[in-house]
Design an enzyme around this catalytic site. Structure first.
Site, PDB file in Angstrom:
ATOM      1  N   GLU A 134      -4.085   1.204   3.952  1.00 27.08           N
ATOM      2  CA  GLU A 134      -4.976   1.463   5.085  1.00 27.08           C
ATOM      3  C   GLU A 134      -5.115   3.096   5.165  1.00 27.08           C
ATOM      4  OE1 GLU A 134      -4.357   0.419   9.059  1.00 27.08           O
ATOM      5  OE2 GLU A 134      -2.841  -0.930   8.316  1.00 27.08           O
ATOM      6  N   HIS A 139       5.335  -9.759  10.037  1.00 20.90           N
ATOM      7  CA  HIS A 139       4.630  -8.097  10.109  1.00 20.90           C
ATOM      8  C   HIS A 139       5.561  -7.543  11.192  1.00 20.90           C
ATOM      9  CE1 HIS A 139       2.662  -4.673  10.240  1.00 20.90           C
ATOM     10  NE2 HIS A 139       1.916  -5.082  11.310  1.00 20.90           N
ATOM     11  N   CYS A 150      -3.175  -4.166   7.952  1.00 24.95           N
ATOM     12  CA  CYS A 150      -1.472  -4.368   7.365  1.00 24.95           C
ATOM     13  C   CYS A 150      -1.701  -5.557   6.637  1.00 24.95           C
ATOM     14  CB  CYS A 150      -0.793  -4.659   8.660  1.00 24.95           C
ATOM     15  SG  CYS A 150      -0.439  -3.120   9.720  1.00 24.95           S
TER      16      CYS A 150
END
Ligand code: HMG
Length: 445
Positions: A83, A244, A120
């Site tokens: 990203e 995550h 993500c």
């Protein structure tokens, strides 16, 4: 069906380090324990002036290809998840292939290249794309190179600044993998959210507190969806559960939610009931608010039980070892959490073959995904081949002024010239701009 999964992993951390409870907290006038105890972070990794998402990705990939004895012909697909891209058309994977072609005979002319975007979670989505490509039999015996690479930078003086980081994770996805086999089942939780986004801007617009609520809501939905597909989300059935990890404190919350959900209607809930009662059920409450309050009280009590504490120390804590010292790597974060856990098992001499991991990925905007993995025969050799400890120890220690310079050097709108803090050696480095505004790279021997 042939097993498909991750055959090998390599990690490349940004070459400089910012001490968060020391250098950063001191200058911000904050209590160092906000970092060590609250967020769970000791340091962030940053890219030196000549590093970026391409160099980190290419350096991780080169080490992976060298270690596995691969040539470009062996790779049928290069997917980059990021990203932090600097081009809306030309994908980062083409730059990475260009770098690698400087040092290998042959080329990636017949490899399918792309770039995945969903905050993500794109790293895990790329992994899934590679899995599907191989499972569908379209790979012609070739493996996929999946790379998650990011420079996770926030606007200076915004709360997100505390959770920055930079690094790349390169994964070789193949048949008969040495590291982990992926399960076919997945669970998703997905909704249109505006908690963290970058509408044509480099640094994110973030509603920090809300982003944490959205993370937990999507993760809960993904667990429910996974449970309906596979049936088993019992947290005590998994060796490790990598989530995550934007910062370890977030995982503390996700783990409690996951454990509470996962033990519902199991013997574990019954065994804990003597101490803390059963979990509240919606039908026993007149409204959502009182139900939520009761759930939150139950969760607080659960977190204090010995059983939960022991589970957390064994299954979750080991996934955070690397993250604590590098910060958020966005697309790579869940993948360093997996490595972190496997590394801990290797350090402790644990035999993991055949054990299962439950992997919780997340991306703002927002989507969570849950899948299971089984640890393969060759895992120990793969994990012992990593040099992440050496990389982290060798990082250049930034002063606060050098941190600000580093942040400026990587600000796409800043055209200043900045001095390198380290000397590139045996690695790809940024080498200026081409005539069409493309970034150029060279291998420095
Ligand atoms: P903040 O205002 O800097 O920090 O924002 P805080 O005051 O909320 O403190 C953080 C924690 O430290 C709290 O713990 C405090 O109590 C504790 P909690 O209550 O939450 O358990 N604390 C202390 N503990 C001990 N001693 C002390 C002390 N002081 C405070 N002295 C925030 C923190 C995370 C909101 C901010 O850094 C931020 O906006 N970060 C960016 C957004 C983010 O990371 N969100 C996470 C979920 S979304 C996600 O994961 C997706 C993402 O990776 C992007 C993507 O998908 O692409 C971000």
């Amino acid at each position: 069906m042939t097993a498909v999964g991750i055959d090998a992993i390599e990690i490349r951390a940004g070459k400089t380090r910012l001490d968060l409870p020391g250098t950063f907290a001191e200058r911000k006038g904050e209590d160092p324990e906000k970092y060590t105890k609250g967020l769970g972070l000791h340091a962030s990794s940053f890219p030196d002036v000549y590093e970026d998402i391409v160099t980190m990705a290419a350096n991780a990939s080169k080490r992976l290809m060298d270690r596995k004895g691969l040539q470009p012909d062996d790779i049928g697909r290069i997917d980059v998840a990021t990203e932090s891209a600097f081009d809306n058309s030309k994908p980062v994977s083409t730059y990475v292939a260009g770098c690698l072609e400087q040092v290998y005979d042959g080329d990636f002319n017949h490899a399918n290249k792309g770039e995945r975007k969903f905050a993500c979670i794109a790293g895990t989505q790329s992994l899934n794309d590679a899995y599907n490509w191989i499972s569908a039999g379209r790979n012609r015996g070739r493996a996929a190179l999946v790379i998650a690479t990011d420079t996770a930078l926030y606007e200076r003086n915004e709360p997100g600044e505390a959770t920055q980081g930079a690094g790349a994770v390169a994964m070789l996805v193949d048949e008969d993998p040495s590291l982990v086999e992926l399960s076919a089942q997945q669970g998703f939780g997905s909704a249109d959210e505006t908690d963290f986004l970058k509408p044509n801007q480099q640094f994110p617009s973030v509603d920090g507190k809300r982003s944490m609520q959205v993370y937990l809501a999507r993760m809960r939905e993904a667990m429910e969806d996974f449970a309906s597909a596979e049936g088993d989300v019992n947290p005590e059935h998994f060796a490790y559960i990598p989530f995550h990890t934007p910062f370890p404190g977030m995982v503390r919350k996700a783990a409690l939610l996951g454990y509470r959900n996962g033990i519902r209607d199991t013997d574990i809930e019954d065994a804990l009931a003597e101490e803390i009662g059963h979990q509240p059920r919606r039908e026993a409450f007149d409204d959502d608010e009182s139900y939520r309050e009761a759930l939150s009280e139950y969760a607080d009590a659960l977190a204090k039980t010995d059983r939960y504490g022991e589970w957390y120390d064994a299954v979750i804590e080991p996934t955070l070892d690397i993250s604590r010292h590098v910060g958020n790597w966005y697309t790579g974060s869940v993948h360093i959490a997996r490595v972190s856990a496997l590394k801990r098992a290797a350090d402790e001499g644990r035999d993991l073959v055949g054990e299962r991991l439950l992997v919780g990925s997340y991306g703002s905007g927002a989507q969570a995904e849950i899948h299971a993995e089984t640890v393969c025969e060759g895992w120990l050799e793969e994990i012992e081949a990593l040099n992440i400890d050496e990389q982290l120890d060798a990082r250049y220690e930034l002063s606060f002024e050098e941190y600000e310079m580093t942040h400026d050097a990587h600000n796409h709108d800043d055209e200043g010239e900045y001095d390198e803090l380290t000397v590139p050696s045996d690695e790809f480095a940024f080498d200026g701009w081409g005539r069409m505004g493309e970034r150029k790279y060279r291998y420095v021997s």
